[in-house]
Design a protein around this motif. Structure first.
Motif, PDB file in Angstrom:
ATOM      1  N   GLN A   5      -2.808   8.974  -1.824  1.00  0.00           N
ATOM      2  CA  GLN A   5      -1.913   8.449  -2.831  1.00  0.00           C
ATOM      3  C   GLN A   5      -0.833   7.573  -2.204  1.00  0.00           C
ATOM      4  OE1 GLN A   5      -3.762   9.375  -5.300  1.00  0.00           O
ATOM      5  NE2 GLN A   5      -2.720  11.021  -6.392  1.00  0.00           N
ATOM      6  N   THR A  55       0.788  -1.223   0.000  1.00  0.00           N
ATOM      7  CA  THR A  55       0.000   0.000   0.000  1.00  0.00           C
ATOM      8  C   THR A  55       0.824   1.278   0.000  1.00  0.00           C
ATOM      9  OG1 THR A  55      -0.081  -0.069   2.399  1.00  0.00           O
ATOM     10  CG2 THR A  55      -1.935  -1.043   1.212  1.00  0.00           C
ATOM     11  N   ILE A  79       5.561   0.932  -7.882  1.00  0.00           N
ATOM     12  CA  ILE A  79       4.115   0.914  -7.695  1.00  0.00           C
ATOM     13  C   ILE A  79       3.605   2.320  -7.431  1.00  0.00           C
ATOM     14  CG2 ILE A  79       4.083  -1.471  -6.853  1.00  0.00           C
ATOM     15  CD1 ILE A  79       3.685  -0.368  -4.039  1.00  0.00           C
ATOM     16  N   HIS A  80       2.471   2.612  -8.005  1.00  0.00           N
ATOM     17  CA  HIS A  80       1.753   3.859  -7.745  1.00  0.00           C
ATOM     18  C   HIS A  80       0.303   3.508  -7.423  1.00  0.00           C
ATOM     19  CE1 HIS A  80       5.161   5.772  -9.864  1.00  0.00           C
ATOM     20  NE2 HIS A  80       4.796   6.885  -9.227  1.00  0.00           N
ATOM     21  N   LEU A  81      -0.251   4.157  -6.414  1.00  0.00           N
ATOM     22  CA  LEU A  81      -1.662   3.987  -6.072  1.00  0.00           C
ATOM     23  C   LEU A  81      -2.311   5.358  -6.025  1.00  0.00           C
ATOM     24  CD1 LEU A  81       0.163   2.019  -3.933  1.00  0.00           C
ATOM     25  CD2 LEU A  81      -2.129   1.091  -3.577  1.00  0.00           C
ATOM     26  N   THR A 129      -6.097   6.694  -4.930  1.00  0.00           N
ATOM     27  CA  THR A 129      -7.367   6.252  -4.355  1.00  0.00           C
ATOM     28  C   THR A 129      -8.112   7.448  -3.786  1.00  0.00           C
ATOM     29  OG1 THR A 129      -6.694   5.906  -2.028  1.00  0.00           O
ATOM     30  CG2 THR A 129      -6.107   4.176  -3.619  1.00  0.00           C
ATOM     31  N   TRP A 149       3.169   5.651  -3.370  1.00  0.00           N
ATOM     32  CA  TRP A 149       4.198   5.356  -4.372  1.00  0.00           C
ATOM     33  C   TRP A 149       5.388   4.722  -3.677  1.00  0.00           C
ATOM     34  CZ3 TRP A 149       2.552  10.287  -3.058  1.00  0.00           C
ATOM     35  CH2 TRP A 149       3.434  11.067  -2.319  1.00  0.00           C
ATOM     36  N   MET A 159      -7.533  -3.274  -4.400  1.00  0.00           N
ATOM     37  CA  MET A 159      -8.317  -2.078  -4.686  1.00  0.00           C
ATOM     38  C   MET A 159      -9.776  -2.266  -4.280  1.00  0.00           C
ATOM     39  SD  MET A 159      -6.042   0.054  -5.630  1.00  0.00           S
ATOM     40  CE  MET A 159      -5.142  -0.817  -4.315  1.00  0.00           C
ATOM     41  N   ASN A 179      -4.293   1.017  -8.931  1.00  0.00           N
ATOM     42  CA  ASN A 179      -2.855   0.895  -8.747  1.00  0.00           C
ATOM     43  C   ASN A 179      -2.226   0.433 -10.041  1.00  0.00           C
ATOM     44  OD1 ASN A 179      -2.094  -2.049  -8.818  1.00  0.00           O
ATOM     45  ND2 ASN A 179      -3.546  -2.172  -7.121  1.00  0.00           N
ATOM     46  N   SER A 180      -0.976   0.786 -10.204  1.00  0.00           N
ATOM     47  CA  SER A 180      -0.207   0.285 -11.336  1.00  0.00           C
ATOM     48  C   SER A 180       1.110  -0.254 -10.812  1.00  0.00           C
ATOM     49  CB  SER A 180       0.051   1.399 -12.374  1.00  0.00           C
ATOM     50  OG  SER A 180       0.961   2.351 -11.858  1.00  0.00           O
ATOM     51  N   ARG A 181       1.536  -1.316 -11.437  1.00  0.00           N
ATOM     52  CA  ARG A 181       2.792  -1.975 -11.048  1.00  0.00           C
ATOM     53  C   ARG A 181       3.590  -2.195 -12.331  1.00  0.00           C
ATOM     54  NH1 ARG A 181       3.039  -5.977  -6.712  1.00  0.00           N
ATOM     55  NH2 ARG A 181       0.788  -6.030  -6.887  1.00  0.00           N
TER      56      ARG A 181
END
Length: 313
Positions: free
Chosen positions: A277, A134, A288-290, A292, A279, A217, A306-308
């Motif tokens: 957010q 997270t 990783i970036h989130l 939300t 990172w 998510m 999120n992106s990985r």
């Protein structure tokens, strides 16, 4: 929610320096500079646009939009959100999520998306329920746990503690999170919140730190929904303090990292938007970036993405 427009992110000021964000991060950023993180943030903002925009992008063929299983369900809506709401177009929502997932894949990112319309009761995700670390999104759980226990009389938070909570949620400040985590229970914090909110995919290993809390998510959307609706046990004034901080998020983190990527950049015209957010690099070699949060009148729309992507490219 208004139709989102794309706005390019600002350059990265300086890297995150919190020791828990893994030592490899500093060496990686020194070698590669800030260009890749800027591209990653821009790409995530575009993913949000694709997921929420009115039309599917022209570059996405029909075959692209049929490659990912999309899960849509309808739950009982909250009658107090709004009396009359426009219907959600399920087919278009599914198409947007497929387009966003496809765009992420074309850019080397594995993307997870979850969405909820609190007014209609529609929940949807792009079929990727893979748990992810997270990073700073776990600060939500720290704040919730402390405010809940303070309200139950387990202890009394000091003025300085409240200041740390505010700073941790808005900036988001890692040093503030570290102090609160170590003083008020560490790993037990996450377990208590997951139990109260029914977050079945949210946990942290016994010896891990707050930024290594893992969740999905879908769980993040569930948390926001129940916290906003008062289902998780927080008194209204305490949940409002969390919501207020998320609506007052700063444009950059305390470490100088640009944190308007994702939802804020994708929805510049929204008068009401709140985000948490996250990172971090490099988890299993991945950046990783989130992004939300929630947006719209009455906090109607909840979105978590999120992106990985590989940090070694």
């Amino acid at each position: 929610m208004t139709d989102p427009l794309i706005r390019s992110p600002r350059p990265l000021s300086r890297p995150s320096t919190h020791p828990g964000h893994l030592e490899q991060e500093l060496d990686l950023k020194r070698r590669r500079g800030s260009s890749r993180t800027t591209v990653a943030r821009a790409a995530l903002s575009i993913v949000v646009v694709l997921a929420l925009s009115v039309l599917v992008p022209k570059h996405c063929a029909a075959t692209d939009l049929a490659t990912v299983p999309i899960a849509v369900e309808r739950i009982t809506p909250r009658t107090d959100v709004t009396a009359a709401v426009p219907a959600i177009d399920i087919e278009r929502l599914e198409a947007r999520m497929r387009a966003a997932t496809d765009f992420g894949a074309m850019n080397g990112a594995r993307v997870s998306i979850a969405f909820m319309d609190r007014a209609s009761g529609v929940r949807a995700n792009n079929g990727n329920g893979e748990p992810i670390d997270t990073a700073s999104v776990s600060k939500l759980f720290i704040a919730d746990n402390l405010l809940f226990r303070d309200g139950n009389g387990e202890f009394t938070l000091r003025v300085n503690d409240i200041t740390l909570i505010d700073f941790m949620l808005r900036s988001p400040d890692d040093a503030a999170a570290e102090q609160l985590w170590n003083r008020f229970g560490r790993n037990n914090i996450v377990g208590r919140v997951a139990s109260r909110y029914g977050l079945s995919s949210t946990s942290v290993k016994p010896n891990d730190e707050w930024w290594r809390t893992r969740t999905t998510m879908n769980d993040v959307v569930t948390y926001y929904s129940k916290m906003i609706d008062g289902v998780g046990g927080l008194e209204p004034a305490r949940s409002e303090s969390i919501l207020g901080n998320l609506k007052s998020f700063s444009a950059t983190g305390s470490d100088g990292y640009y944190q308007r990527f994702g939802l804020p950049d994708a929805l510049p015209g929204e008068s009401v938007i709140a985000v948490k957010q996250g990172w971090m690099c490099c988890v299993g070699g991945d950046w990783i970036h989130l992004t939300t949060g929630f947006a719209g009148r009455g906090d109607r729309y909840i979105v978590a993405l999120n992106s990985r992507e590989s940090g070694r490219r």
